[in-house]
Enzyme design. Structure first.
Site, short mmCIF file in Angstrom:
data_model
loop_
_atom_site.label_atom_id
_atom_site.label_comp_id
_atom_site.label_asym_id
_atom_site.label_seq_id
_atom_site.Cartn_x
_atom_site.Cartn_y
_atom_site.Cartn_z
N PRO A 18 61.25 48.25 61.99
CA PRO A 18 61.40 48.80 63.34
C PRO A 18 60.42 49.95 63.54
O PRO A 18 60.30 50.81 62.67
CB PRO A 18 62.85 49.31 63.36
CG PRO A 18 63.29 49.40 61.94
CD PRO A 18 62.36 48.58 61.10
N MET A 19 59.72 49.97 64.66
CA MET A 19 58.80 51.08 64.94
C MET A 19 58.86 51.44 66.41
O MET A 19 58.48 50.65 67.28
CB MET A 19 57.36 50.69 64.56
CG MET A 19 57.16 50.62 63.05
SD MET A 19 55.48 50.16 62.61
CE MET A 19 54.65 51.70 62.91
N GLN A 72 68.26 47.88 65.43
CA GLN A 72 68.58 49.05 64.61
C GLN A 72 69.22 50.14 65.48
O GLN A 72 68.73 50.44 66.57
CB GLN A 72 67.30 49.61 63.97
CG GLN A 72 67.60 50.68 62.94
CD GLN A 72 66.36 51.42 62.48
OE1 GLN A 72 65.59 51.92 63.30
NE2 GLN A 72 66.16 51.50 61.18
N CYS A 102 65.00 58.28 60.03
CA CYS A 102 64.12 58.94 61.01
C CYS A 102 63.97 60.42 60.65
O CYS A 102 64.96 61.15 60.53
CB CYS A 102 64.69 58.79 62.42
SG CYS A 102 63.59 59.54 63.65
N ASN A 204 59.68 49.49 51.08
CA ASN A 204 58.86 49.80 52.27
C ASN A 204 57.94 51.00 52.01
O ASN A 204 58.31 51.93 51.30
CB ASN A 204 59.81 50.10 53.45
CG ASN A 204 59.09 50.66 54.67
OD1 ASN A 204 59.39 51.77 55.10
ND2 ASN A 204 58.17 49.92 55.22
N GLY A 205 56.76 50.91 52.60
CA GLY A 205 55.84 52.04 52.60
C GLY A 205 54.46 51.69 52.09
O GLY A 205 54.30 51.26 50.96
N ASP A 206 53.47 51.84 52.98
CA ASP A 206 52.04 51.75 52.63
C ASP A 206 51.59 50.34 52.24
O ASP A 206 50.59 50.21 51.52
CB ASP A 206 51.69 52.72 51.49
CG ASP A 206 52.03 54.16 51.83
OD1 ASP A 206 52.11 54.47 53.03
OD2 ASP A 206 52.21 54.96 50.90
N GLY A 228 55.31 48.14 58.03
CA GLY A 228 55.31 48.86 59.30
C GLY A 228 53.92 48.92 59.90
O GLY A 228 53.47 47.99 60.57
N ARG A 229 53.20 50.01 59.57
CA ARG A 229 51.92 50.27 60.22
C ARG A 229 50.86 49.21 59.93
O ARG A 229 49.95 49.02 60.74
CB ARG A 229 51.42 51.66 59.79
CG ARG A 229 52.31 52.77 60.32
CD ARG A 229 52.05 54.09 59.63
NE ARG A 229 52.47 54.04 58.22
CZ ARG A 229 52.31 55.04 57.36
NH1 ARG A 229 51.73 56.16 57.76
NH2 ARG A 229 52.73 54.93 56.11
C1 LIG Z 1 55.17 55.17 65.24
C2 LIG Z 1 56.27 54.92 64.25
C3 LIG Z 1 57.55 54.59 64.72
C4 LIG Z 1 58.58 54.34 63.81
N1 LIG Z 1 59.83 54.01 64.29
C5 LIG Z 1 60.82 53.70 63.41
C6 LIG Z 1 62.12 53.27 63.87
O1 LIG Z 1 62.37 53.14 65.08
N2 LIG Z 1 63.06 52.99 62.93
C7 LIG Z 1 62.82 53.09 61.58
O2 LIG Z 1 63.69 52.82 60.76
N3 LIG Z 1 61.61 53.47 61.13
C8 LIG Z 1 60.61 53.77 62.01
N4 LIG Z 1 59.38 54.11 61.54
C9 LIG Z 1 59.12 54.04 60.08
C10 LIG Z 1 58.57 52.67 59.70
O3 LIG Z 1 59.48 51.64 60.01
C11 LIG Z 1 58.25 52.59 58.20
O4 LIG Z 1 59.42 52.86 57.47
C12 LIG Z 1 57.18 53.59 57.78
O5 LIG Z 1 56.11 53.60 58.72
C13 LIG Z 1 56.63 53.27 56.38
O6 LIG Z 1 56.16 51.95 56.32
P1 LIG Z 1 54.58 51.59 56.49
O7 LIG Z 1 53.82 52.45 55.53
O8 LIG Z 1 54.51 50.12 56.19
O9 LIG Z 1 54.21 51.93 57.88
C14 LIG Z 1 58.34 54.40 62.41
C15 LIG Z 1 57.06 54.72 61.96
C16 LIG Z 1 56.03 54.98 62.85
C17 LIG Z 1 54.67 55.32 62.31
#
Ligand SMILES: Cc1cc2nc3c(=O)[nH]c(=O)nc-3n(C[C@H](O)[C@H](O)[C@H](O)COP(=O)(O)O)c2cc1C
Length: 340
Positions: A18-19, A72, A102, A204-206, A228-229
Site C-alpha cells: 500500500p502506498m 489497509q 506509518c 519488505n524494503g528496498d 513498494g517504490r
Molecule cells: C509515498 C509512500 C506512501 C506510502 N504509503 C503507505 C501506506 O499507505 N501504507 C503502508 O503500510 N505503507 C506505506 N508506505 C510504505 C511502503 O508500503 C513500504 O513499506 C516502504 O516504502 C518500503 O518498501 P520499498 O522499499 O519497497 O518502497 C508508503 C511509502 C511511500 C514512499
C-alpha cells in the site's frame, strides 16, 4: 472463508505494497496488465471510513479486473477499527491489513501507525476487535522492525501478539519509525520475526531487482515479498520478481522505449478515466517523474507537466519527450529511491 493467505501467497509471492497517493486504481490496472497479481490500495483512515467520508470512499474505488485486492486500515480505536473492518469486508476486498508502520509524526502523535509498536497491549486489542468483526477474509498486520529500537524485538513482540489473536500473516519493513526511509531495510530483523512465529511473514524494503528479492528471501526466510517504490514507473518488475521467487531463471524484463511511452500514455488515459481531468493533471506531475527517472533531459518535461492542467497538452509533451530520446536509454529506475 475466502482464499487464505497461504493460497494467495502461493499464487502470488510478490505483492504490491500500500502506498498513499501512489497505488490508485490507474496504477494498479497498469501494473496488473503487465504482470502484477496481488495488490494493495493505499491506507485509509478507519475513522474517515466509518464517517462515510466521500474522499475516503473514492480511495477505495476498484473494478472487477482489479483483483485480488487488499485494503489497509489506519487507526488505534478497537471499536472504530472493527466497524471499519466490517465495511471493508462487505465491500468485497480479498484481504484486510492493519497499518502499524506509518512513521508520519501527525499519525504517530495520535497513537496510530508505528506508534502501536510501542504499545503491544493496545495493538492486541485492535487485532482482537478486528478479528472478531471480520468473518471471511484474512486479517494481517504490516509494521516496521521497531519504533526506535534497532534490534527487531518490537516487531517480534507485535508479530507474536498478532499470531495469538488469530491474524493470518505479518509484513515487516526492516526499518524503524525513526529511520523513516533512510538507511537500508534490515533483512536479518525480518528473519528474526520469521523465526519467532508460525504464520507467514512477508518481507519488505528496498526491493528493486530480482537480486534484491532473492537476497530478502534468502536472508530472512520470508514467505513472500512486498514491493513498494520499485513498482513506481516500472510495472514490468512484477513478472521478473514472480519468476525468481518461484526459483525460475527469469532475466529482468527490459521494456523498449516505445513500450515505456505507450505505458505512460495509457497510465494518463486511466487517470483521466477514473480520476477526472483535473485530478489526472495533478497526479501526472508525480507519475511523469516515476516513468522518466534516469532518462536524459527529463527536467524540462517534468517542469512543463507541472505548469499545465490540460491533459491533452500533457499527452503531447510526453510524445515529444519520447520522440527526442536516443535509441538506448537506461532501464526503468526506482525514482523515490533515487531521491527524485
Ligand atoms: C509515498 C509512500 C506512501 C506510502 N504509503 C503507505 C501506506 O499507505 N501504507 C503502508 O503500510 N505503507 C506505506 N508506505 C510504505 C511502503 O508500503 C513500504 O513499506 C516502504 O516504502 C518500503 O518498501 P520499498 O522499499 O519497497 O518502497 C508508503 C511509502 C511511500 C514512499
Amino acid at each position: 472463508m475466502d482464499r487464505s493467505v497461504e493460497e494467495l501467497l502461493k499464487d502470488s509471492p510478490v505483492i504490491q505494497s500500500p502506498m498513499a497517493a501512489c497505488t490508485d486504481l490507474p496504477f494498479r490496472l497498469i501494473a496488473r496488465e503487465r504482470g502484477l497479481a496481488f495488490s494493495f490500495l493505499e491506507m485509509v483512515s478507519a475513522q474517515a471510513l466509518v464517517r462515510d467520508n466521500e474522499k475516503t470512499r473514492r480511495l477505495l474505488q476498484s473494478t472487477p479486473q482489479d483483483r485480488p485486492l487488499g485494503a489497509q486500515l489506519l487507526g488505534c480505536d478497537p471499536a472504530i477499527m472493527a466497524e471499519a473492518a466490517r465495511i471493508i469486508e462487505d465491500m468485497g476486498f480479498d484481504w484486510l491489513d492493519l497499518n502499524l508502520g506509518c512513521p508520519v509524526r501527525k499519525v504517530t502523535a495520535n497513537g496510530e501507525g508505528a506508534a502501536l509498536l510501542k504499545e503491544p497491549d493496545k495493538a492486541a486489542a485492535v487485532f482482537r476487535a478486528v478479528k472478531g468483526a471480520v468473518k471471511r477474509i484474512p486479517v494481517t498486520v504490516k509494521t516496521r522492525k521497531g519504533f526506535e529500537d534497532e534490534s527487531g524485538d518490537e516487531a517480534v513482540a507485535v508479530a507474536k501478539r498478532a499470531e495469538a489473536e488469530g491474524l493470518s500473516a505479518v509484513t515487516i519493513h526492516g526499518r524503524t519509525q525513526k529511520q523513516g526511509y533512510t538507511g537500508r531495510s534490515d533483512y536479518s530483523a525480518i528473519g528474526k520475526v520469521k523465526a519467532a512465529v508460525k504464520i507467514p511473514v512477508i518481507g519488505n524494503g528496498d526491493v528493486v531487482s530480482a537480486q534484491d528479492a532473492l537476497r530478502l528471501k534468502q536472508e530472512s526466510g520470508c514467505d513472500g515479498v512486498m514491493i513498494g517504490r520499485g513498482g513506481l514507473g516500472n510495472p514490468w518488475i512484477y513478472r521478473t520478481l514472480e519468476g525468481v521467487m518461484r526459483g525460475e531463471e527469469t532475466p529482468a524484463y527490459v521494456p523498449t522505449v516505445l513500450e515505456r511511452r505507450e505505458t505512460l500514455l495509457k497510465h494518463l488515459e486511466y487517470e483521466v478515466q477514473y480520476c477526472g481531468e483535473r485530478q489526472a493533471a495533478l497526479n501526472m506531475r508525480r507519475i511523469t517523474v516515476w516513468y522518466t527517472a534516469g532518462l536524459p533531459n527529463n527536467k524540462p518535461l517534468r517542469a512543463a507537466v507541472c505548469r499545465t492542467m490540460d491533459c491533452g497538452e500533457i499527452r503531447r509533451l510526453i510524445e515529444d519527450f519520447f520522440a527526442a530520446l536516443p535509441e538506448t536509454v537506461p532501464p526503468p529506475q526506482a525514482p523515490l529511491l533515487l531521491g527524485e
